[in-house]
Motif scaffolding. Sequence first.
Motif, mmCIF file in Angstrom:
data_model
loop_
_atom_site.group_PDB
_atom_site.id
_atom_site.type_symbol
_atom_site.label_atom_id
_atom_site.label_comp_id
_atom_site.label_asym_id
_atom_site.label_seq_id
_atom_site.Cartn_x
_atom_site.Cartn_y
_atom_site.Cartn_z
ATOM 1 N N ARG A 104 0.831 -1.211 0.000
ATOM 2 C CA ARG A 104 0.000 0.000 0.000
ATOM 3 C C ARG A 104 0.864 1.258 0.000
ATOM 4 N N TYR A 105 1.942 1.224 0.771
ATOM 5 C CA TYR A 105 2.872 2.348 0.799
ATOM 6 C C TYR A 105 3.444 2.575 -0.604
ATOM 7 N N PHE A 106 3.874 1.501 -1.250
ATOM 8 C CA PHE A 106 4.400 1.613 -2.616
ATOM 9 C C PHE A 106 3.327 2.152 -3.560
ATOM 10 N N ASP A 107 2.100 1.671 -3.429
ATOM 11 C CA ASP A 107 1.003 2.173 -4.270
ATOM 12 C C ASP A 107 0.797 3.670 -4.054
ATOM 13 N N ASP A 108 0.785 4.094 -2.799
ATOM 14 C CA ASP A 108 0.570 5.519 -2.484
ATOM 15 C C ASP A 108 1.677 6.397 -3.047
ATOM 16 N N LYS A 109 2.890 5.870 -3.138
ATOM 17 C CA LYS A 109 4.036 6.626 -3.654
ATOM 18 C C LYS A 109 4.247 6.422 -5.157
ATOM 19 N N ALA A 110 3.404 5.603 -5.788
ATOM 20 C CA ALA A 110 3.537 5.272 -7.219
ATOM 21 C C ALA A 110 4.866 4.562 -7.509
#
Length: 141
Positions: A104-110
């Motif tokens: 989710r962190y990676f998704d939020d940071k693209a």
Amino acid sequence: MYQVFVKELTQSIMPYVESNYRTINNRDSRAIAGFSRGGGQSMFTAFSCPDKFGWLESYSAYLTPEVIDAYFPNIVKDANSLNSLWMCVGTSDFLYNDVVRNKRYFDDKAIKYQAEERGGSHIWMHARYCLANSLRRLFRK
């Protein structure tokens, strides 16, 4: 703990291997992978040394957002410069929720990554499955 691992790997182990074995010593020819704590150490190392590793494979492992934010101010650029970032976790693994939070962190940071969730827990057979998949991806013709 992570910084000690990075230093030992990059300043002792890699120079020894590269001076004693026939290797291709550039970023695009180097991968780092690990299971559990070794996977977290692999992630920390790859993000600490974006000039040294082009491929990152993480098995049942994660870094917390707090660690990433504290140590990697250029995480988006550095992570997205990888040729591949692949993560795999078993849905019964005690680290499953932490890996999902990492994704989710990676998704939020693209941050670009590939992930696989599969049945299974935090056992050698899962690590073996991940390693077999990594080897097929990394050593293809």
